[in-house]
Design a protein around this motif. Sequence first.
Motif, PDB file in Angstrom:
ATOM      1  N   GLU A  36       0.725  -1.188   0.014  1.00 24.35           N
ATOM      2  CA  GLU A  36      -0.122   0.028   0.161  1.00 24.35           C
ATOM      3  C   GLU A  36       0.933   1.392  -0.069  1.00 24.35           C
ATOM      4  O   GLU A  36       0.749   2.324  -0.743  1.00 24.35           O
ATOM      5  N   ILE A  37       1.755   1.323   0.908  1.00 25.16           N
ATOM      6  CA  ILE A  37       2.633   2.454   1.070  1.00 25.16           C
ATOM      7  C   ILE A  37       4.043   2.326   0.499  1.00 25.16           C
ATOM      8  O   ILE A  37       4.720   1.428   0.605  1.00 25.16           O
ATOM      9  N   THR A  38       4.124   3.109  -0.646  1.00 24.66           N
ATOM     10  CA  THR A  38       5.433   3.235  -1.546  1.00 24.66           C
ATOM     11  C   THR A  38       6.248   4.327  -1.285  1.00 24.66           C
ATOM     12  O   THR A  38       7.336   4.365  -1.892  1.00 24.66           O
ATOM     13  N   VAL A  39       5.617   5.458  -0.990  1.00 23.11           N
ATOM     14  CA  VAL A  39       6.714   6.734  -0.884  1.00 23.11           C
ATOM     15  C   VAL A  39       7.041   6.798   0.544  1.00 23.11           C
ATOM     16  O   VAL A  39       6.280   6.927   1.493  1.00 23.11           O
ATOM     17  N   PRO A  40       8.522   6.921   0.464  1.00 18.73           N
ATOM     18  CA  PRO A  40       9.136   7.048   1.681  1.00 18.73           C
ATOM     19  C   PRO A  40       9.179   8.360   2.246  1.00 18.73           C
ATOM     20  O   PRO A  40       9.149   9.543   1.476  1.00 18.73           O
ATOM     21  N   GLU A  41       9.547   8.580   3.439  1.00 17.54           N
ATOM     22  CA  GLU A  41       9.429   9.695   3.950  1.00 17.54           C
ATOM     23  C   GLU A  41      10.989  10.218   3.817  1.00 17.54           C
ATOM     24  O   GLU A  41      11.806   9.424   3.924  1.00 17.54           O
ATOM     25  N   ARG A  42      11.151  11.640   3.731  1.00 14.01           N
ATOM     26  CA  ARG A  42      12.404  12.107   3.651  1.00 14.01           C
ATOM     27  C   ARG A  42      13.094  13.011   4.744  1.00 14.01           C
ATOM     28  O   ARG A  42      11.920  13.736   5.357  1.00 14.01           O
ATOM     29  N   GLU A  43      14.137  12.938   5.104  1.00 16.06           N
ATOM     30  CA  GLU A  43      14.472  13.808   6.026  1.00 16.06           C
ATOM     31  C   GLU A  43      14.847  15.370   5.381  1.00 16.06           C
ATOM     32  O   GLU A  43      15.324  15.376   4.281  1.00 16.06           O
ATOM     33  N   LYS A  44      14.588  16.244   6.043  1.00 16.45           N
ATOM     34  CA  LYS A  44      14.723  17.509   5.382  1.00 16.45           C
ATOM     35  C   LYS A  44      16.027  18.034   6.033  1.00 16.45           C
ATOM     36  O   LYS A  44      16.760  17.482   7.159  1.00 16.45           O
TER      37      LYS A  44
END
Lengths: 557, 238, 293
Positions: free
Chosen positions: A280-288
């Motif tokens: 379902e989830i494929t977009v990773p979170e990004r570190e700013k």
Amino acid sequence: MVNFKIEKLSFSYPGQENKALSNISLEINQGEFIVVCGKSGSGKSTLLRMLKPELSPKGKTEGIISFFGKGAEDFSLRDSAEKIGFLLQNTEYQAVTHSVRSELAFGLENLGLSSKLIRLRIAELSAYFSLEGIIDKKISELSGGQKQLVCLAGLVAMHPKVIILDEPTSQLDPMAAQTFLDTARRLCRENGMTVILTEHRLENVIPAADRVIVLEEGEIISDTSPELVSTELFLSNEFVNRSMPVQMRLHASLSLDGKAPLTVAQGQRMLVSLVGYEPEITVPEREKALCVSDETALEVKNLCYAYDNSGYVLKGLNLTVKKGSFFALMGANAAGKTTALSLMSGILESKSGKINILGRSLKKYKRSELYNGTVSVLPQKCESLFAGNTVREDLENILKYENKNKEEKENLIAEVSRFTEIEGLLDRHPYDISGGEMQRAALALVLLRNPKILFLDEPTKGMDNLFKNRFALKIKELCKRGVTVIMVSHDTEFCAEYCDECAMIFDGMCALQKNRYDFFAHNYFYTTAANKIAREIFPLAVTERQVLELCKANQQG
Amino acid sequence: MQSKSARLTILSVLLFLVLAPLTLMLSAKYLDSRSYYIPAVIIILLSVIPFFVFFENRKIKSSEIVIVSMMIALAVASRAVFAFVPQFKPTCAIVIVTAIAFGPNVGFVTGSLSMLVSNLIFGQGMFTPFQMLGMGLVGFFCGLIFTKSRYRTDKLIVSITGALLCFGVYGLIADTCSVLMFVTDYTRESVMSIFASGIPYNAIHAVTTGIILFFINKPMTDKFTRLRVKYGVFEIEN
Amino acid sequence: MGTGFKGMHPASTFVFFVFTFVFSMLTSHPLLLGISFFCAFIYDVKLRGKRVVSYFFTALLPLSVLIALFNFLFSHYGVTVLFEIRGIDFTLESLIYGLIFSVKTTATLLWLDCFNEIVTGDKIIYLFGRVSPKLALVVSMVLRFIPLIRAQSEDIANAERGIGIATESGKLRGRLRSTARRLSVLVSWTLERGIDTSDSMSARGYGLRGRTSYNSYVFSVRDAAVLILSVFATIAGMFVNSSLTASYNPKTEIDLPDAFSLVLMLFLAFIMLLPIITDLREERKWSISKLKS
């Protein structure tokens, strides 16, 4: 056949309390491919050198080593020269003679072989190592990878039973390192040579190994097959935790059962079995990126350069680097990375194109102004900075002609050495400290110039992952203080993990400049192992942490 | 082993003592063409042999052979470092500091081989044998004078002696080659005029060598001392 | 490795050049010198092409003039006085001998130019190794370290520039101090890392008894022929030289060659042309085999 049998071996260097090796028992058999690993200072090199009598360090030794069934006293130097080959990490200095041919012959001459026999061996070697193109060259005309391969060939010429490789690829670029390791593997698989190897870049060697030995503070803490190392030691040992290949680390962090995946392909399968093809989830979170401002620190426009008539190295390079960012300039060998760095830092003078540093043209800076508080370069080879008898002497020398009183200078040195953690090394001779320590000392020296823009030339060469992490934290701290750090590097994993932005030079131009996530997510070969493993499922995941988090998120959901 | 080496060295010295005068006599008698270059080269080769034989037969550790090779390479290649002080050629100074640290024999070998290799790269000339002998002897004498002397660390004494040897020994021997190339009628004035024409060049060479020595003697001595302590190289020089 | 004369065994080529040097230096007979000069010149042109012409005009010719002039000014033997200045006679004999001497030097230098082209570093190391293997190893190691040291001095210069401590202009004292520092860095770097070279040598058994020395040269019948012919030529040259008088003091006396000397001269000329004949024959063989294929 047993090559080495070690029983309860302990060793300490003269004048040192703690043992470099303690209570080591080990048996090494013919034809094994053994990787010895551990963080720097864990005794890897000492252990390897104990297996080669000519190079064994002098000090207090307890316990027994037997070589090929013989005791140490009965194992002559001739036996050792014939049976055990030893390769060092220094590519430049281990070639002894001036030409490839005489280098290949060197060991055979020492053994007293006739010219006719040597000729035959060289012919054979040149076929096996495909040296035909370089056999008549001088050593100085070879690339680092070729040099190392010729040195290996020079050992193999002597038909040894065992070859010991002490960080053989630490000075090589990734492609050359791979070629070298493939050759070593082939010698083991096809000719039954025992290969004993230490490495800091474990990604490539672990899959090839029969056995992995992990050392910590001179003791063997694990001696097992590669599949089991990470599961056994992942939680308890920081080195293993940081240094094993990504697929193995993922396996361990997700606390999966069974054997750890050794290759990228196995890693991909593991991931599929875990979350399926369409999670379902494929977009990773990004570190700013925390510290990057909108101001431009460095701007390069249409930069061209040629050393001589042989053609342009740079053909119109364009780059923009934000103030306070950690910027990586990547690219293949001889793509012009180092040339670009020399031009941007004013070491070389550009003939055409514009370079603006902090909003001012580079040409308008006086030299004294440029290097005193604006720009500073950490060279790739740190040896090029040390002349004195102690590290302190060299640091003081940098400040010698500055308008500061003695106290100010001392404070400055104290501050910089605290920051780079070399306080304990100040009174040592620069060549008595380890490579990593020398690099920190060099960083201290360069920081004394108080740069606003710091250039680094391949700083992670020869660092293990633990050290890279510490190094990156230091750099980040500098960035927080507003220093812009521009690095030339081959190291995809390091850049993906720590840099804010990456650019790739190809064909003398900037082929791509993006933030680290977008930069790597769209490359196929030039990307991180984590991305290679996850690309079918999570195409945007670049770092190990992102893949791990996505896996966890999908498992819970 | 040691006695064999000694025997061979003595033999080669004897060979020199017999053959060199013989060459002179023969050429004086039969060479009416007044071309003494070839006999001179023969005598030089004969005089160089004892040093080389001694070096060949002495036991030498791998670390020592590495250091000798490196010093020769530095003597030849460090010219690149001196790019911003033209006229300054470091070769002679480096030969001298090596000789002071490691003794007369190593000094001779360093000096003569650095000239040989330098010519190997830039092409052999008629000067090669003369330069080899000249630079070799500078190394030899410096080793002889300073290796066991307490003045070895005295900047001024070392650089003055070095400059004098560079002028007197190397300059003289190299100019002998010019004499042999130019002069056909050996009168005092013809020979002297050649030597005199060499003086400015030799003087510059000597003075710059002295200056370089003044600057590098101390740091180099420190480095050698460190090597000796750390790796135990060249502990006994005989 | 090279083809033709360059591909021959180092011993043969070396002895050949010793012959040419000895012959050119010892003879004063204009005819013999002419042969030597001619053969050296065309072979050098064959080897190095146009560059020889500029070498000849910019270096050799001025040198010859200088030698002849020097001799004319300082030598006053001979009976034919050309003119007299302040009681010093300037003679025809000294002028002629000066010219002869300069041709002699020029011929030798031309042969030396060919020598440098043919007897390369590797061959000198090999020849050296026959006499002294240890020194040959040292020379080979030196040739390994020289490019390394050059690269390092470049690295050091760049490192110094990168932190702004390079003094490359301005007062001599400053430049000298900066240079001394550079040298110091270079020496430390080279010597300290040299321990790896020494480890690498011991690891491969350096210091074991009975070290041999490898060479990739094969001594063929052709090489033997050139060697023997060169030795014969040296003897023949000496003989012709002593049988044909060429004297310039007190007056110029030059013998014309008799039949026997003429034969020997032809032989000498043939030997001196041997390299160029070898090369041309080899080239023809190649071009024929190319045509056939």
